[in-house]
Motif scaffolding. Structure first.
Motif, short mmCIF file in Angstrom:
data_model
loop_
_atom_site.label_atom_id
_atom_site.label_comp_id
_atom_site.label_asym_id
_atom_site.label_seq_id
_atom_site.Cartn_x
_atom_site.Cartn_y
_atom_site.Cartn_z
N GLY A 257 -5.63 0.26 0.69
CA GLY A 257 -4.33 0.25 -0.14
C GLY A 257 -2.91 0.86 0.78
N GLY A 258 -1.99 0.84 0.10
CA GLY A 258 -0.73 1.58 1.01
C GLY A 258 -0.25 0.86 1.73
N SER A 259 0.89 1.14 2.08
CA SER A 259 2.38 0.11 2.93
C SER A 259 1.68 0.42 4.39
CB SER A 259 3.21 1.11 3.33
OG SER A 259 3.39 2.71 3.93
N ASP A 260 0.42 0.63 4.75
CA ASP A 260 0.21 0.33 6.51
C ASP A 260 -1.08 -1.27 6.17
OD1 ASP A 260 -0.15 0.15 9.14
OD2 ASP A 260 -1.57 0.91 8.41
N GLY A 261 -0.17 -2.04 6.49
CA GLY A 261 -1.00 -3.23 6.26
C GLY A 261 0.50 -4.21 5.95
N ALA A 262 1.12 -3.67 4.97
CA ALA A 262 2.16 -4.72 3.83
C ALA A 262 1.74 -5.79 3.73
CB ALA A 262 3.39 -5.68 5.15
N THR A 263 1.01 -5.89 2.08
CA THR A 263 -0.34 -6.81 2.23
C THR A 263 0.36 -7.04 0.92
OG1 THR A 263 -1.59 -5.25 0.89
CG2 THR A 263 -2.93 -5.91 2.97
N MET A 264 1.81 -6.85 0.73
CA MET A 264 2.25 -7.50 -0.15
C MET A 264 2.91 -9.31 -0.47
SD MET A 264 5.08 -6.72 -2.81
CE MET A 264 4.64 -4.67 -2.57
N ARG A 265 2.60 -9.39 2.02
CA ARG A 265 3.53 -10.45 1.32
C ARG A 265 1.99 -12.08 1.43
NH1 ARG A 265 1.81 -9.89 7.27
NH2 ARG A 265 -0.02 -8.74 6.24
N TYR A 266 0.54 -10.98 0.31
CA TYR A 266 -0.08 -12.31 0.54
C TYR A 266 0.30 -12.23 -1.45
CZ TYR A 266 -1.45 -11.04 4.75
OH TYR A 266 -2.04 -11.05 6.42
N ALA A 267 -0.39 -13.48 -1.87
CA ALA A 267 -0.51 -14.13 -2.57
C ALA A 267 -1.21 -13.25 -3.69
CB ALA A 267 -0.28 -15.51 -3.18
N ILE A 268 -1.73 -13.26 -3.59
CA ILE A 268 -2.74 -12.31 -5.00
C ILE A 268 -2.05 -10.89 -5.22
CG2 ILE A 268 -5.14 -10.90 -5.08
CD1 ILE A 268 -6.50 -12.45 -3.24
N GLU A 269 -1.36 -9.62 -3.89
CA GLU A 269 -0.44 -8.49 -4.25
C GLU A 269 0.53 -8.89 -5.15
OE1 GLU A 269 -1.74 -5.75 -1.72
OE2 GLU A 269 0.66 -4.44 -2.63
N ALA A 270 1.74 -10.30 -4.42
CA ALA A 270 2.57 -10.43 -4.71
C ALA A 270 2.99 -11.09 -6.58
CB ALA A 270 3.03 -11.59 -3.90
N ASN A 271 1.74 -11.71 -6.76
CA ASN A 271 1.98 -12.15 -8.09
C ASN A 271 1.02 -11.40 -9.46
OD1 ASN A 271 2.52 -14.20 -7.28
ND2 ASN A 271 0.58 -15.85 -7.13
N ASP A 272 0.92 -9.85 -8.41
CA ASP A 272 0.65 -8.67 -9.69
C ASP A 272 1.30 -9.04 -10.11
OD1 ASP A 272 0.09 -6.31 -10.58
OD2 ASP A 272 -1.27 -5.67 -9.30
N PRO A 273 1.35 -8.49 -11.88
CA PRO A 273 1.89 -9.32 -12.50
C PRO A 273 3.48 -7.75 -12.79
CG PRO A 273 0.68 -9.24 -13.94
CD PRO A 273 0.41 -8.82 -12.27
N ALA A 274 2.51 -6.59 -12.30
CA ALA A 274 3.58 -5.33 -11.78
C ALA A 274 4.66 -5.57 -10.30
CB ALA A 274 2.97 -4.08 -11.64
N ASN A 275 4.72 -6.15 -10.02
CA ASN A 275 5.62 -7.10 -8.74
C ASN A 275 6.37 -8.13 -9.61
OD1 ASN A 275 3.81 -4.93 -6.25
ND2 ASN A 275 2.38 -5.73 -6.49
N ALA A 276 6.77 -8.28 -10.15
CA ALA A 276 7.07 -9.56 -10.73
C ALA A 276 8.43 -8.98 -9.71
CB ALA A 276 7.22 -9.43 -11.87
N GLY A 277 9.20 -9.91 -9.06
CA GLY A 277 10.57 -9.44 -9.42
C GLY A 277 10.68 -9.10 -7.84
N LEU A 278 9.19 -8.44 -7.29
CA LEU A 278 10.28 -8.03 -5.84
C LEU A 278 9.96 -9.00 -4.10
CD1 LEU A 278 8.07 -4.89 -5.57
CD2 LEU A 278 10.53 -5.00 -5.95
N ALA A 279 10.03 -10.29 -4.78
CA ALA A 279 10.24 -11.54 -3.67
C ALA A 279 11.87 -11.28 -3.21
CB ALA A 279 9.64 -12.43 -4.61
#
Ligand code: HEM
Length: 269
Positions: A49-71
């Motif tokens: 985890g962590g900011s190295d990797g920017a893995t929120m680009r991928y759907a699984i992490e982007a769709n974590d309910p905690a990340n709602a709105g960060l698109a």
């Protein structure tokens, strides 16, 4: 790819912060939240985890309910990535957070480049970010996993001076302070000075409202008032903005560095 000039990227980020049609007129708060959620998945035991990797680009992490709105935050930054394709998303998202904090009147947070975008296999499991319905035990579990102390946890939550909750994102509604696009110590001032009472939303969630029903606190925010160790630090920050700024800058600087691995780069030098 050869590296360009980060100061130019900083200026470009600053130039898009003001968005009159969006929330309170600035995307600064949601950019700070993006930097935090990109970083806050870190686990110090497995070093994942962590900011190295920017893995929120991928759907699984982007769709974590905690990340709602960060698109919204990621999309606002996309033209800057297109203009400066050499910058990694991890560097861009964290830089956008620190530039926003500073531009909204907050402290200068130390920031270093060097994050590399990783493949989808690096996506951490969902559920590592804190749950707003829970209390001090949960908050400690989540932030200790990242390697933070109680004092650092209290400093970090002060970012709730910024922005607001959105019914269509987290389900909660409203802002914590009267100055949601200024970085200051008002989160602690409001938390300690207002009289907070439970308010049940139509969606069944419970949040807290002040007497005038203008401001809000999450159940997790109230834990900072109810837990004696947290409260002691809350009271310091409510009285002393400079101490909060110093501690926040150090803690946010640590947050965005969690799991950042520059070894490969350095060994090539
Ligand atoms: C116990 C820990 C935390 C919990 C449970 C929590 C929860 C939340 C929730 C539910 C929202 C509303 C999201 C929405 O509806 O748009 C929010 C917003 C926000 N959070 Fe936190 N948060 C925590 C810690 C932090 C930390 C450590 C930071 C940064 C250092 C942070 C920065 C923000 C900001 C800036 C917003 C406003 C976003 C916007 O205006 O779009 N939060 N948080």
């Amino acid at each position: 790819m050869t590296t360009g000039n980060y100061d130019v990227v900083r200026d470009d980020i600053k130039s898009i912060l003001s968005q009159p049609g969006y929330d309170d007129g600035s995307i600064g708060p949601v950019l700070v939240r993006l930097a935090w959620h990109a970083s806050g998945t870190y686990d110090k035991v497995t070093k994942t985890g962590g900011s190295d990797g920017a893995t929120m680009r991928y759907a699984i992490e982007a769709n974590d309910p905690a990340n709602a709105g960060l698109a919204y935050a990621r999309d606002f930054l996309e033209p800057i990535k297109e203009k400066h394709p050499w910058i990694s998303y991890g560097d861009l998202w964290t830089l956008a957070g620190v530039v926003s904090i500073e531009a909204m009147g907050g402290p200068i947070v130390p920031w270093k480049p060097g994050r590399k975008d990783k493949l989808e296999s690096a996506v951490p499991p969902n559920g590592r970010l804190p749950d707003a319905e829970k209390g001090a035990d949960h908050i400690r579990e989540v932030f200790y996993r990242m390697g933070f102390t109680d004092r650092e946890i209290v400093a970090l939550i002060g970012a709730h001076c910024l922005g607001r909750c959105h019914g269509d994102r987290s389900g909660y509604e409203g802002a914590w302070t009267y100055t949601p696009i200024r970085f200051n110590n008002q989160f602690y001032v409001m938390l300690t000075k207002q009289n907070w009472h439970e308010k049940k939303l139509d969606n069944g969630l419970i949040q807290y409202a002040d007497d005038k029903d203008k401001l809000m606190m999450l159940p997790a925010d109230m834990a900072f008032l109810h837990d004696p160790q947290f409260k002691e630090v809350v009271q310091i920050y409510a009285k002393d903005k400079q101490t909060f700024f110093n501690d926040f800058a150090a803690a946010f600087g640590k947050l965005i560095e969690l799991g950042v691995n520059r070894e490969e780069e350095e060994s090539k030098l």
